[in-house]
Motif scaffolding. Sequence first.
Motif, PDB file in Angstrom:
ATOM      1  N   UNK A 265     -11.461 -92.745 -49.532  1.00 30.18           N
ATOM      2  CA  UNK A 265     -11.115 -91.320 -50.368  1.00 30.18           C
ATOM      3  C   UNK A 265     -12.595 -90.940 -51.198  1.00 30.18           C
ATOM      4  N   UNK A 266     -13.025 -91.960 -51.915  1.00 32.34           N
ATOM      5  CA  UNK A 266     -14.013 -91.899 -52.492  1.00 32.34           C
ATOM      6  C   UNK A 266     -15.468 -91.681 -51.811  1.00 32.34           C
ATOM      7  N   UNK A 267     -15.417 -92.277 -50.643  1.00 33.49           N
ATOM      8  CA  UNK A 267     -16.710 -92.162 -49.817  1.00 33.49           C
ATOM      9  C   UNK A 267     -16.605 -90.633 -49.163  1.00 33.49           C
ATOM     10  N   UNK A 268     -15.451 -90.173 -48.803  1.00 33.46           N
ATOM     11  CA  UNK A 268     -15.318 -88.734 -48.324  1.00 33.46           C
ATOM     12  C   UNK A 268     -15.764 -87.787 -49.399  1.00 33.46           C
ATOM     13  N   UNK A 269     -15.514 -87.926 -50.427  1.00 32.99           N
ATOM     14  CA  UNK A 269     -15.855 -87.251 -51.661  1.00 32.99           C
ATOM     15  C   UNK A 269     -17.378 -87.006 -51.859  1.00 32.99           C
ATOM     16  N   UNK A 288     -13.815 -82.498 -46.934  1.00 34.36           N
ATOM     17  CA  UNK A 288     -12.874 -82.412 -47.795  1.00 34.36           C
ATOM     18  C   UNK A 288     -11.373 -82.379 -47.414  1.00 34.36           C
ATOM     19  N   UNK A 289     -11.290 -81.702 -46.247  1.00 34.05           N
ATOM     20  CA  UNK A 289      -9.972 -81.669 -45.668  1.00 34.05           C
ATOM     21  C   UNK A 289      -9.365 -83.141 -45.282  1.00 34.05           C
ATOM     22  N   UNK A 290     -10.650 -83.783 -44.727  1.00 38.58           N
ATOM     23  CA  UNK A 290     -10.304 -85.140 -44.361  1.00 38.58           C
ATOM     24  C   UNK A 290     -10.026 -86.053 -45.589  1.00 38.58           C
ATOM     25  N   UNK A 308      -8.032 -83.230 -58.940  1.00 41.22           N
ATOM     26  CA  UNK A 308      -8.935 -82.429 -59.881  1.00 41.22           C
ATOM     27  C   UNK A 308     -10.389 -82.178 -59.261  1.00 41.22           C
ATOM     28  N   UNK A 309     -10.879 -83.375 -58.769  1.00 38.12           N
ATOM     29  CA  UNK A 309     -12.150 -83.293 -58.383  1.00 38.12           C
ATOM     30  C   UNK A 309     -12.392 -82.798 -57.007  1.00 38.12           C
ATOM     31  N   UNK A 310     -11.310 -83.051 -56.267  1.00 35.31           N
ATOM     32  CA  UNK A 310     -11.185 -82.333 -54.836  1.00 35.31           C
ATOM     33  C   UNK A 310     -11.117 -80.712 -54.944  1.00 35.31           C
ATOM     34  N   UNK A 311     -10.146 -80.318 -56.023  1.00 38.78           N
ATOM     35  CA  UNK A 311     -10.048 -78.985 -56.033  1.00 38.78           C
ATOM     36  C   UNK A 311     -11.132 -78.122 -56.513  1.00 38.78           C
ATOM     37  N   UNK A 312     -11.867 -78.912 -57.352  1.00 32.92           N
ATOM     38  CA  UNK A 312     -13.170 -78.204 -57.969  1.00 32.92           C
ATOM     39  C   UNK A 312     -14.198 -78.063 -56.747  1.00 32.92           C
TER      40      UNK A 312
END
Length: 503
Positions: A265-269, A288-290, A308-312
């Motif tokens: 997850x962290x890598x995808x971000x 982000x969808x992944x 929250x990081x994802x939504x931002x």
Amino acid sequence: MSNIEIIISSFSTDEQQKFIIFLEKKNKRKDTKNVDLFKLILKGETSTKIICETLYGSLKKDAYYTLKQRLYNSLIDFIAVNKLQGENSTDIQLVKYILVARDFFMHKNYKAAYKILDKAELVAREFQLFTILTEIYHTKIQYAYTIPTININEIIDSFKKNQKNQLLQEELNIVYAKIRQNLKKVNHENGNLLDFQTITSSIFKEHNISINDSMSFKSLYQLITIVSISAFATKDFISVESFLISTYKKLENKKENNKQLFYHIRILYLIANTLFRNKNFEKSIHYLNLMHTYMLLNKKKYYNNFKFNYLLLFALNKNYTNNQSEAIQILENVITKKNIETKTALDVHLSLIMFYFQNNQLKKASQLFSKFYHSDKWYIDKNGIEWTIKKNLIEILLHLELKNIDVFESRLLSFKRKHYTYLKKIQQFRVINFLKLVEVYYKNPKIITTKDFFNKVESSFEFIGAKQEDIFVMSFYAWLKSKMNQQPIFISTLNLIEQIKLE
């Protein structure tokens, strides 16, 4: 947030329920208030007075602090037990297999011992647990003589390959630690900057790091993180984009990617964030969808860690793809939430202020900006000097737009006094030149549409092209451009981004 609030906010819904059951089983008395305290903190309540009144009917601070410490200790115990039953259960089970196998060897039950070690080896390989594999191969080699048909050379080859993988992982861990340490040494206030490209190359060479398909999932994660740190330090996202994506492709096909979900997850971000910085918004949203798909796995185990990081980042992408209403709605929902990590909360607030500003919702931007009541030193400590400078620049422009002239002049003077020395030391003259042009406009608004002012702008900036330019720098320049072209700020922003397609 306090430590206890940070821990509780990271719990998934399933973990929250499990912890309540854990506390209820642990409680020997019926009047223990730890479950009630947990639920209050879970709801976002932080006021000592309100919590004491709810729990005790009066302000019993000593009882509250004792209860809070006990809850903290229970959280540590719960997490430890949970981890032993969760991710680390594989490690523990394999250690048990090794101990049982060695016991079988001692009692001359050789075939059963090797059968157990074979099973342990398969699992350890799948999870790329190099340290445990070392123990397995060590035991196999030690007792190879007990079964004549065993090919000891094959075991030795496997042992040596595992040694290389383990060494690579350890070396990358050292490299990662060194680069993060160097990052911490940057003294922003004195203007001491580090050449991360040189540092990264030097450390990689020193430790003989090379990229190959045999790297572990964690090693690839650390490698991607190292490169991302370098990109953020140098603002050179273009050169690392293809590397990050191609490295992820190697990682994506590995069997164990769902077994080390946090890293995935962290890598995808990190990839999505790099793509956003490169104005590759649609591709960023794809990653982000992944990311969101993996956030939902394992009963949303890591959802709270990243939501929250994802939504931002999702909102930022939406904003710059002409979906500003959706972007504003997303962040308006986020700022109502509690238990957000300080850095992320600051980023969310400043981004929403920027959206309001671009959308000419100046009163809303001003109202939200009033939440920033700490000193610059506090914000530099929490989120760095670059973020603090952006905050101050937006404030200066906001007061100018609202015609709060006295405040505008005061903030501008304060900015010069606090940050010009630093900006000159790092040779960031564009910010200084930008504010000079803001002053020219403030003193004589009519000049903004003249050829003379246009020439001033052209001579004040070294333009590096829309594709390479930092997205947030472009957003500030868009304000100036909107005044020159007599058009809304957001339209001016989108027009600048459109230039990427023409390059």
